[in-house]
Design a protein around this motif. Structure first.
Motif, PDB file in Angstrom:
ATOM      1  N   ALA A  19       6.044  49.439  76.228  1.00 26.63           N
ATOM      2  CA  ALA A  19       5.322  49.734  77.590  1.00 26.63           C
ATOM      3  C   ALA A  19       6.184  48.916  78.441  1.00 26.63           C
ATOM      4  O   ALA A  19       6.379  49.461  79.606  1.00 26.63           O
ATOM      5  CB  ALA A  19       3.900  49.126  77.496  1.00 26.63           C
ATOM      6  N   MET A  22       9.084  51.341  79.138  1.00 24.72           N
ATOM      7  CA  MET A  22       8.974  52.641  79.691  1.00 24.72           C
ATOM      8  C   MET A  22       8.494  52.228  81.261  1.00 24.72           C
ATOM      9  O   MET A  22       8.809  52.934  82.240  1.00 24.72           O
ATOM     10  CB  MET A  22       7.593  53.063  79.278  1.00 24.72           C
ATOM     11  CG  MET A  22       6.836  54.325  79.837  1.00 24.72           C
ATOM     12  SD  MET A  22       5.299  54.870  78.997  1.00 24.72           S
ATOM     13  CE  MET A  22       4.680  56.031  80.157  1.00 24.72           C
ATOM     14  N   GLN A  23       8.116  51.007  81.582  1.00 24.97           N
ATOM     15  CA  GLN A  23       7.408  50.775  83.189  1.00 24.97           C
ATOM     16  C   GLN A  23       9.367  50.540  83.528  1.00 24.97           C
ATOM     17  O   GLN A  23       9.195  51.130  84.936  1.00 24.97           O
ATOM     18  CB  GLN A  23       6.914  49.546  83.056  1.00 24.97           C
ATOM     19  CG  GLN A  23       6.654  48.868  84.447  1.00 24.97           C
ATOM     20  CD  GLN A  23       6.024  47.717  84.676  1.00 24.97           C
ATOM     21  OE1 GLN A  23       5.749  46.930  83.618  1.00 24.97           O
ATOM     22  NE2 GLN A  23       5.567  47.282  85.879  1.00 24.97           N
ATOM     23  N   SER A  26      10.614  53.918  84.361  1.00 21.00           N
ATOM     24  CA  SER A  26       9.941  54.872  85.216  1.00 21.00           C
ATOM     25  C   SER A  26      10.256  54.447  86.633  1.00 21.00           C
ATOM     26  O   SER A  26      10.212  55.090  87.403  1.00 21.00           O
ATOM     27  CB  SER A  26       8.533  54.695  84.899  1.00 21.00           C
ATOM     28  OG  SER A  26       8.321  55.234  83.777  1.00 21.00           O
ATOM     29  N   ALA A  38       2.253  52.216  82.126  1.00 16.40           N
ATOM     30  CA  ALA A  38       2.869  51.519  81.256  1.00 16.40           C
ATOM     31  C   ALA A  38       2.201  50.072  81.616  1.00 16.40           C
ATOM     32  O   ALA A  38       2.379  49.154  80.580  1.00 16.40           O
ATOM     33  CB  ALA A  38       4.521  51.692  81.450  1.00 16.40           C
ATOM     34  N   GLN A  42       0.421  47.252  78.952  1.00 15.07           N
ATOM     35  CA  GLN A  42       0.657  45.819  78.805  1.00 15.07           C
ATOM     36  C   GLN A  42      -0.432  45.115  79.249  1.00 15.07           C
ATOM     37  O   GLN A  42      -0.630  44.060  78.360  1.00 15.07           O
ATOM     38  CB  GLN A  42       1.797  45.580  79.806  1.00 15.07           C
ATOM     39  CG  GLN A  42       3.179  46.334  79.548  1.00 15.07           C
ATOM     40  CD  GLN A  42       4.221  45.882  80.849  1.00 15.07           C
ATOM     41  OE1 GLN A  42       4.683  44.895  81.100  1.00 15.07           O
ATOM     42  NE2 GLN A  42       4.731  47.095  81.271  1.00 15.07           N
TER      43      GLN A  42
END
Length: 70
Positions: A19, A22-23, A26, A38, A42
């Protein structure tokens, strides 16, 4: 859907890592919805860990009280 087994601590750690990555990725490409998702994952992982810690502490307290009464 019914989960048969709760996620292990290791699985939660892996989910948190995914996550976070991914954040970060992104945000680099300005994909705000994916970054927000994401971040929400979390927060959910942190809340789940906190809940498990609190439940374990309550169980320990209850157990010690039962032994003290016996």
């Amino acid at each position: 859907m019914i989960a048969n087994k709760p996620m292990t601590g290791e699985q939660l750690d892996e989910l948190m890592t995914i996550a976070v990555n991914m954040q970060r990725d992104s945000e680099k490409v300005s994909d705000r919805p994916a970054a927000m998702f994401a971040y929400a994952v979390q927060v959910a992982v942190l809340e789940l860990r906190n809940l498990r810690t609190n439940v374990a502490a309550q169980v320990a307290d209850t157990t010690s009280l039962k032994h003290a009464q016996a």
